[in-house]
Design an enzyme around this catalytic site. Structure first.
Site, PDB file in Angstrom:
ATOM      1  N   ASP A 283      44.401  71.021  20.646  1.00 56.39           N
ATOM      2  CA  ASP A 283      43.351  70.144  20.142  1.00 56.39           C
ATOM      3  C   ASP A 283      43.936  68.915  19.454  1.00 56.39           C
ATOM      4  OD1 ASP A 283      40.473  69.701  19.399  1.00 56.39           O
ATOM      5  OD2 ASP A 283      41.305  69.875  17.383  1.00 56.39           O
TER       6      ASP A 283
ATOM      7  N   GLU B 201      44.421  68.038  24.810  1.00 54.34           N
ATOM      8  CA  GLU B 201      43.219  67.227  24.623  1.00 54.34           C
ATOM      9  C   GLU B 201      43.703  65.921  24.003  1.00 54.34           C
ATOM     10  OE1 GLU B 201      39.359  66.246  22.101  1.00 54.34           O
ATOM     11  OE2 GLU B 201      41.099  67.227  21.262  1.00 54.34           O
TER      12      GLU B 201
END
Length: 737
Positions: free
Chosen positions: A418, A471
């Site tokens: 993330d 990401e």
């Protein structure tokens, strides 16, 4: 054996850095070499007695709760040893307790462990630090002296280099840490103690006399189980789970998933169906993902987090699974069931930042230990969290080992990392003047880059067959290039540009899409600059953005057709696939983490038909290597027609490594096009092998069957055919072998 008064005083207050040097048994020297002096700390005890195999030895109160006695040594005259013993304590209440002594045990963390950790190279850190249940054979039996039993206890260790003292507290000592002060192991900053009589299920914390000489309670950074929030203690855990996924793990080790089919069902475990546990999900979710044909499930973070509204992205227990849904072994069972069903498991992983909750990592020993000490780097202004100190070896070790923990100990098959962009840039989400450049004056976070390279390289080296996915929303070059070529080393990254352009285009009324045609074709300009995953994720169906169904213009039929065509276009486009839960239902409302997805919409046939189409599309996708075997190779894609903006239509070829070819025709207009001429690479018979417009999917049931491609150049191709392309539909065509 005398003890310096200062050491005795600090020990009696449980504030000494080396309590094992005072308490426990110590051999005499010189003419007293055949004796052992034993000290224990028992504040407020009425009497204390040492029990050995040879007899009972009443202790004398020496100082401030410290009791002492000298007993005969065991062993031989040449090699005397401390005798095995137990401690019997009588309290003023009349209660009598027989127990083992933590201070008679050698360190449970070895010199090599502390050396590797200090160097940032301990790849099995979870097997060393934290809380571990251990068993010892002892001639005096169990910890309470029961004959014939093993000593069962828990070894505790924690890294707190700036602490003046550390204690373990829990129900086992009435949360009074004076009974269980830890020792510091040399200059490693690691504190350790083995406490007999404590097993799995005990709650505990570390009580730390921090750098500011203030006592604070902290959860274990290496905890492998945590109380259900809002409670904040760690729990001693011992896995008894027996895995049944050997075939899956062997296949994983010998297969490169980057070259295979990858269609990911993204799930927020707490709101797929509210109230389910890991064990419940192991039945219901596994069956559902298998029914829908996805190759992988991706969980939004299931590491321990105190605030459910963070969706798991503010982690406090990196080595513990979310206790709201069950135990670590319950989670292992869930992963195991997915593997036995032939489905891979991806976990969202959050190494960029962590929350400021007082019980957790922040200011752990009174100093910025896990977080960067520079306030212009160590805090994230947008999220109100701390940023890890990626330049510190022990912190990098904590994180890299954590990635390995999920992949190895919990059998997770991939990590989706993330907020990578926030790690790469020092000025990410910071105003001018509120960030500090690197040593070269640039905005690149050099330490974070090195950490990411180390994490990706180590994950792939140690675990062949896994995936590490970024990401990352910027144009940083080489995210998926190997570290040996100067890249960051991820296997794949999310294609945020494709996602944004596609959703913007589909949000337009079909009559206006011709003016936005470049948005739907632009992704192929850079499609092979990285190895991409095409995500329609949770971020796109929340915070007022509406559901996938809600984004589509038109009436109900058009919205549903738009969802169907969106899925088919995504599955046909180069890159791996990801879709968030509820998209496959064309659910009405956007995602709400406090409610289940809109299962009620399945009371309507039209939504069941979309669900059926997604299942069939996944089966079709997996059966045709043309759609996945060359996702990252330009040889796997050719345009047939990219510029037919007037018809809102595009067509292209997908080509497999062994030559399988599919032609894909996508019509994003609100009208069906009959006699639509499609350029084709070969003549002879072609067959429509999949269409989103089938009546069983809620379409208008336009079909093309088998047809002949005729010779004659069209759009630089030697053959073409005229077909009917359904409104808001996608058709897949295949040539006869």
């Amino acid at each position: 054996m005398p003890v310096a008064q200062g050491d005795l005083d600090a020990t009696s207050n449980a504030e000494f850095y080396n309590p094992h040097g005072v308490l426990g048994g110590h051999l005499g020297i010189g003419k007293h070499a055949d004796t052992a002096t034993i000290r224990v700390l028992r504040p407020l005890a009425k009497s204390v007695t040492i029990l050995t195999q040879d007899g009972e030895y009443p202790m004398t109160h020496e100082y401030n709760g410290v009791f002492v006695v000298t007993v005969p040594a065991s062993g031989t005259k040449k090699q005397p040893t401390i005798p095995d013993y137990r401690v019997r304590t009588e309290w003023e209440s009349g209660a009598v307790l027989i127990e083992d002594d933590p201070y008679r045990y050698m360190p449970t963390v070895g010199d090599m462990d502390t050396y590797l950790f200090g160097e940032g190279r301990h790849e099995k850190l979870w097997e060393t630090l934290g809380a571990h249940v251990l068993r010892y054979d002892d001639p005096m039996g169990g910890a309470d002296g029961t004959p014939g039993e093993q000593v069962v206890g828990t070894a505790f260790s924690v890294w707190a280099p700036n602490a003046h003292a550390v204690r373990v507290v829990g129900n086992f000592n009435a949360w009074d840490g004076r009974r269980h002060a830890m020792r510091e192991l040399g200059s490693s900053g690691v504190w350790e103690i083995f406490i007999p009589g404590i097993g799995a299920g005990e709650t505990y914390k570390f009580q730390i006399l921090n750098a500011n000489y203030t006592w604070e309670m902290k959860a274990d950074p290496m905890e492998r189980q945590h109380e259900v929030p809002p409670s904040t203690a760690s729990i001693v855990t011992e896995s008894t789970y027996k895995w049944n996924d050997d075939a899956w793990m062997q296949h994983r080790r010998t297969t490169n998933p980057h070259d295979g089919p990858v269609s990911i069902y993204e799930v927020h475990a707490g709101s797929w169906k509210q109230g389910l546990t890991y064990r419940d999900l192991a039945k219901q979710l596994v069956d559902y993902v298998k029914q829908e044909g996805f190759t992988h499930v991706e969980f939004m973070p299931l590491a321990q987090h105190p605030f459910s509204g963070s969706w798991g992205y503010q982690v406090t227990g990196y080595y513990a699974v979310d206790s709201r849904l069950g135990s670590p072994d319950d989670f292992r069972y869930l992963v195991d069931q997915f593997h036995q069903a032939g489905i891979g498991v991806i976990m969202d992983w959050v190494p960029a930042h962590f929350p400021k909750d007082a019980f957790a990592l922040g200011r752990f020993d009174g100093t910025p230990l896990y977080e960067d000490p520079d306030p212009l780097r160590g805090e994230h202004p947008e999220w109100g969290t701390y940023v890890f100190n990626f330049g510190r070896r022990e912190v990098r070790n904590f994180l890299v080992a954590n990635a390995l923990f999920w992949l190895e100990d919990l059998h997770v098959d991939a990590l989706r990392v993330d907020a990578v962009s926030s790690m790469l840039y020092l000025d990410y989400s910071r105003e001018p003047g509120h960030w500090r450049p690197n040593i070269y004056g640039g905005r690149e976070n050099l330490e974070a880059i090195d950490f990411l390279k180390e994490a990706t390289a180590t994950a792939y080296k140690n675990n062949p067959g896994v995936m590490v996915i970024a990401e990352e929303s910027t144009a940083w070059p080489g995210i998926t290039a190997p570290t040996s070529a100067g890249g960051i080393g991820f296997g794949m990254k999310w294609n945020m540009g494709w996602m944004h352009d596609t959703l913007e285009y589909l949000h337009e009324e079909p009559i206006n899409r011709k003016w936005h045609h470049n948005e739907i074709t632009f992704s192929m300009v850079y499609a092979y600059s990285e190895h991409y995953v095409l995500p329609i994720s949770h971020d796109e169906v929340v915070y007022g953005k509406g559901s996938l169904y809600g984004k589509m213009p038109g009436d109900d039929w058009q919205k549903l057709a738009g969802v169907r065509s969106m899925f088919a276009y995504q599955w046909a486009h180069p890159g791996k696939k990801l879709s968030f839960m509820g998209n496959e239902l064309a659910q009405w409302g956007e995602w709400d983490h406090d409610a289940s997805i809109d299962w009620d919409c399945l009371n309507w046939q039209e939504h069941r038909q979309v669900q059926t189409m997604v299942a069939d599309l996944n089966a079709f996708y997996k059966a045709h290597p043309a759609l996945w075997s060359q996702d990252f190779d330009p040889a796997g894609f050719q345009w047939l027609t990219s510029d037919d903006a007037d018809h809102n239509t595009l067509s292209f070829l997908r080509i497999g490594t062994k030559g399988e070819t599919l032609a894909v025709v996508v019509n994003f207009s609100g009208e069906a096009w009959s006699d639509y001429q499609v350029a084709l690479p070969t003549g002879g018979k072609w067959t429509e092998v999949f269409t989103t417009d089938d009546a069983k999917y809620g379409g208008s049931d336009i079909h093309n069957g088998t047809f002949e491609a005729v010779e004659g150049e069209y759009h630089s191709r030697p053959f073409s055919a005229k077909i009917t392309v359904p409104a808001l539909g996608v058709v897949f065509l295949k040539p006869e072998d």
